[in-house]
Design a protein around this motif. Structure first.
Motif, PDB file in Angstrom:
ATOM      1  N   GLY A  26      28.443  40.126  44.017  1.00  0.00           N
ATOM      2  CA  GLY A  26      29.078  40.619  45.076  1.00  0.00           C
ATOM      3  C   GLY A  26      29.913  42.167  44.598  1.00  0.00           C
ATOM      4  N   ARG A  27      29.860  43.039  44.848  1.00  0.00           N
ATOM      5  CA  ARG A  27      30.677  44.414  44.262  1.00  0.00           C
ATOM      6  C   ARG A  27      31.523  44.891  44.323  1.00  0.00           C
ATOM      7  N   THR A  28      33.049  44.519  45.523  1.00  0.00           N
ATOM      8  CA  THR A  28      33.913  44.116  45.562  1.00  0.00           C
ATOM      9  C   THR A  28      34.549  43.071  45.853  1.00  0.00           C
ATOM     10  N   PHE A  29      34.391  42.143  44.883  1.00  0.00           N
ATOM     11  CA  PHE A  29      35.176  40.958  44.500  1.00  0.00           C
ATOM     12  C   PHE A  29      36.134  41.329  43.951  1.00  0.00           C
ATOM     13  N   SER A  30      36.742  42.182  43.014  1.00  0.00           N
ATOM     14  CA  SER A  30      37.849  42.798  42.738  1.00  0.00           C
ATOM     15  C   SER A  30      38.533  43.095  42.923  1.00  0.00           C
ATOM     16  N   SER A  31      38.700  43.617  43.810  1.00  0.00           N
ATOM     17  CA  SER A  31      39.524  43.467  46.332  1.00  0.00           C
ATOM     18  C   SER A  31      39.554  41.800  46.435  1.00  0.00           C
ATOM     19  N   TYR A  32      39.126  41.256  45.676  1.00  0.00           N
ATOM     20  CA  TYR A  32      39.319  40.412  47.143  1.00  0.00           C
ATOM     21  C   TYR A  32      40.328  39.005  46.416  1.00  0.00           C
ATOM     22  N   ARG A  33      41.496  38.406  47.295  1.00  0.00           N
ATOM     23  CA  ARG A  33      42.019  37.748  46.560  1.00  0.00           C
ATOM     24  C   ARG A  33      41.541  36.213  46.663  1.00  0.00           C
TER      25      ARG A  33
END
Length: 125
Positions: A26-33
């Protein structure tokens, strides 16, 4: 959408170490806690550790403090749980979890929307 795959579990003697990995797609992993939970046989799943989106803040259950370290590598889309000084009571299925919100370090399962399938950790005495 995020898919999580844990690895690194196994059998280890008391006092030993293991490093669990949780690879995320998933390309938005870096914004997930992210969080790690565990479930021992016959017991409810319990919180182990959490890390915010940047990796700058972490939180641990009392049972993990001083022995476990949660970290993340954004370039590899991976969260880790380094476990040292393992005890037989650490035996459980360990699962990682993700949530779209960046901030906060939730300990409740309901705060996480995505879960991996889990990896077995067995600590022998």
């Amino acid at each position: 959408q995020v898919q999580l795959v844990e690895s690194g579990g196994g059998l280890v003697q008391a006092g030993g170490s293991l490093r669990l990995s949780c690879a995320a797609s998933g390309r938005t992993f870096s914004s997930y806690r992210m969080g790690w939970f565990r479930q021992a046989p016959g017991k409810e799943r319990e919180f182990v550790a959490a890390i915010n989106w940047s990796g700058g803040n972490t939180y641990y259950a009392d049972s993990a403090k001083g022995r476990f370290t949660i970290s993340r590598d954004g370039a590899k889309n991976t969260v880790y749980l380094q476990m040292n000084s393992l005890k037989p009571e650490d035996t459980a299925v360990y699962s990682c979890a993700a949530d779209e919100r960046r901030y906060g370090l939730p300990r409740a399962e309901a705060e996480y929307g995505y879960w991996g399938q889990g990896t077995q950790v067995t600590v022998s005495s």
